[in-house]
Write an enzyme that holds these catalytic residues in place. Structure first.
Site, short mmCIF file in Angstrom:
data_model
loop_
_atom_site.label_atom_id
_atom_site.label_comp_id
_atom_site.label_asym_id
_atom_site.label_seq_id
_atom_site.Cartn_x
_atom_site.Cartn_y
_atom_site.Cartn_z
N MET A 133 -8.56 3.02 8.71
CA MET A 133 -7.76 1.91 8.17
C MET A 133 -6.81 1.34 9.23
SD MET A 133 -6.65 2.64 4.29
CE MET A 133 -7.67 2.03 2.94
N THR A 168 4.36 2.67 5.68
CA THR A 168 2.97 2.22 5.77
C THR A 168 2.21 3.12 6.72
OG1 THR A 168 1.48 0.49 6.61
CG2 THR A 168 3.72 0.44 7.46
N VAL A 211 17.68 8.52 -4.13
CA VAL A 211 18.25 8.91 -5.42
C VAL A 211 19.37 9.95 -5.24
CG1 VAL A 211 17.75 10.07 -7.63
CG2 VAL A 211 16.15 8.37 -6.72
N GLY A 269 0.83 -1.21 0.00
CA GLY A 269 0.00 0.00 0.00
C GLY A 269 0.86 1.25 0.00
N ARG A 327 -5.48 -2.20 8.64
CA ARG A 327 -5.42 -3.66 8.45
C ARG A 327 -5.64 -4.38 9.79
NH1 ARG A 327 -3.39 -6.29 3.99
NH2 ARG A 327 -2.28 -4.45 3.30
N ASP A 329 2.46 -0.52 11.87
CA ASP A 329 2.37 -1.88 12.44
C ASP A 329 3.68 -2.67 12.33
OD1 ASP A 329 2.32 -2.12 9.70
OD2 ASP A 329 0.70 -3.58 9.64
N ARG A 353 -17.95 14.85 13.63
CA ARG A 353 -18.44 15.20 14.98
C ARG A 353 -19.40 16.40 14.93
NH1 ARG A 353 -17.40 14.84 20.40
NH2 ARG A 353 -15.56 13.53 20.29
N SER A 398 6.61 -6.47 2.17
CA SER A 398 7.66 -6.02 1.25
C SER A 398 9.03 -6.41 1.78
CB SER A 398 7.59 -4.51 1.07
OG SER A 398 6.27 -4.11 0.85
N ARG A 438 -25.03 6.53 12.59
CA ARG A 438 -24.53 6.51 11.22
C ARG A 438 -23.11 5.96 11.18
NH1 ARG A 438 -29.17 7.63 10.52
NH2 ARG A 438 -30.05 9.42 9.40
N ASP A 487 -0.07 2.17 8.54
CA ASP A 487 -0.62 1.36 9.64
C ASP A 487 0.20 1.42 10.93
OD1 ASP A 487 -2.48 0.59 7.76
OD2 ASP A 487 -1.48 -1.30 7.28
N ASP A 506 5.75 -4.88 6.15
CA ASP A 506 6.28 -6.21 6.49
C ASP A 506 6.37 -7.16 5.29
OD1 ASP A 506 6.86 -6.04 9.12
OD2 ASP A 506 4.89 -6.70 9.83
N ARG A 554 0.97 -5.08 -5.21
CA ARG A 554 1.16 -6.26 -4.37
C ARG A 554 1.44 -7.40 -5.34
NH1 ARG A 554 -0.39 -4.25 0.54
NH2 ARG A 554 -2.16 -2.83 0.59
O1 F6P Z 1 -1.39 -1.19 4.61
C1 F6P Z 1 -2.03 -0.01 4.27
C2 F6P Z 1 -3.49 -0.27 4.01
O2 F6P Z 1 -4.10 0.95 3.62
C3 F6P Z 1 -4.25 -0.90 5.17
O3 F6P Z 1 -4.61 0.04 6.14
C4 F6P Z 1 -5.41 -1.52 4.44
O4 F6P Z 1 -5.91 -2.62 5.15
C5 F6P Z 1 -4.78 -1.97 3.15
O5 F6P Z 1 -3.64 -1.18 2.95
C6 F6P Z 1 -5.68 -1.87 1.94
O6 F6P Z 1 -5.00 -2.42 0.87
P1 F6P Z 1 -5.43 -2.32 -0.66
O7 F6P Z 1 -4.88 -1.05 -1.21
O8 F6P Z 1 -4.79 -3.52 -1.29
O9 F6P Z 1 -6.93 -2.35 -0.69
#
Ligand code: F6P
Length: 325
Positions: free
Chosen positions: A174, A130, A29, A16, A176, A134, A159, A110, A249, A132, A108, A77
């Site tokens: 987001m 990333t 570069v 991503g 993951r 993570d 809000r 990658s 909502r 995330d 991770d 990917r």
């Molecule tokens: O890893 C970044 C991320 O945006 C995650 O938060 C999300 O789950 C995933 O990529 C979405 O991936 P894709 O672009 O393949 O839908």
């Protein structure tokens, strides 16, 4: 092959995209060119490497990119890179194009590809990119700051309307399988609840009871930040509305979090990590990932980095709950 002389460096972005990836590419570069190396850009991540989408990069090719979101090299990917044949083919292509050192900007997954290439003799360095946050070996991943600010601003807007209508809002961010974006937004937006995959056994009945209680205490809205790893926001909203009678909502912020001009923090971290990746290659290092720990830029063994597990900081989560009175 660690210790071999590096003349040409390849750079790719994988998985991503994340704001700040361009700043990292630019830094790789320009650092490499400044040290007399040749630089090859690989388009579309490992898939592009396997398809030999390889271009020479000059200092001018990365002009005016530091402020741009996304990745100028594109990303993908790549299933083939998970196979041994794919990995061997990718290593052979690096050799064919004279790429002695490869910088991989991504998460991770990658890094796992970089680790395999290192086993096949290509010196590799990973840069954590990333939204995330993570990756366990580093306290910072490029893109998180921009993404969390984008989400925070969106939630502030939700809000406003939620208060006007006295509604409950479930906002999905987001991440993951990780809850960092949710945790940070939960604290920054003053949410009543934060749902994260790390705490997946959340109690919906307790949330419903809390909403009813908070109405009695005069709260005008109720904000739930729900992490993507829990998901189900739309159905959750229906269930909560039915049980509480409070209009509810769901908003899924989605890919907006991945775009936009990188924040200052993302540009600076990316620039330093990019330069460091080149320096590590020049020092003869391979199979390493750049990280940020205890206020310093450091590097870790990739094998170690991809097996480490990252936990949500319990104390921060407790504070978020305390502040939601
Ligand atoms: O890893 C970044 C991320 O945006 C995650 O938060 C999300 O789950 C995933 O990529 C979405 O991936 P894709 O672009 O393949 O839908």
């Amino acid at each position: 092959m660690a210790g071999k002389i590096i003349r040409t460096i390849g750079v790719l972005t994988s998985g991503g995209d994340a704001p700040g990836m361009n700043a990292a590419i630019r830094s790789v570069v320009r650092t490499a060119l400044g040290k007399g190396l040749k630089v090859r850009g690989i388009r579309r991540g490992y898939q592009g490497l396997l398809n030999e989408e390889i271009i020479d990069l000059s200092a001018r090719d990365v002009s005016e990119t530091i402020q741009r979101g996304g990745t100028i090299l594109q990303t993908a990917r790549c299933e083939e890179m998970r196979t041994e044949e794919g990995q061997q083919k990718a290593a052979a292509i690096c050799k064919k194009y004279g790429i002695d050192g490869l910088v991989v900007i991504g998460g991770d997954g990658s890094f796992a590809g970089a680790q395999r290439l290192a086993n096949y003799g290509v010196n590799t360095i990973g840069i954590p990119g990333t939204i995330d946050l993570d990756i366990a070996c580093t306290e910072y991943t490029i893109g998180f700051d921009t993404a969390v600010n984008t989400a925070m601003e969106a939630i502030d807007k939700i809000r406003d309307t939620s208060t006007s209508h006295e509604r409950c809002s479930i906002i999905e961010v987001m991440g993951r399988d990780a809850g960092y974006l949710a945790l940070w937004c939960g604290i920054a937006n003053g949410a009543e609840r934060i749902l994260m995959p790390e705490e997946h056994d959340y109690d919906e009945d307790a949330i419903i009871a809390d909403i009813q209680e908070s109405r009695k205490r005069g709260k005008k809205n109720y904000i739930i930040i729900n992490a993507e790893g829990i998901g189900d926001s739309v159905n959750m909203a229906k269930r909560i509305e039915e049980a509480t009678g409070m209009e509810t909502r769901a908003t899924i912020i989605g890919y907006m979090q991945r775009g936009g001009s990188p924040s200052c923090k993302d540009r600076v971290y990316a620039s330093i990590m990019g330069a460091m990746a080149v320096d590590l290659l020049l020092e003869g290092k391979s199979n390493r990932v750049v990280g940020y720990k205890h206020g310093e830029y450091v590097d870790f063994d990739i094998d170690e980095a991809i097996t480490m597990k990252k936990a949500i900081p319990e104390y921060q989560y407790e504070i978020a709950k305390q502040l939601a009175l």
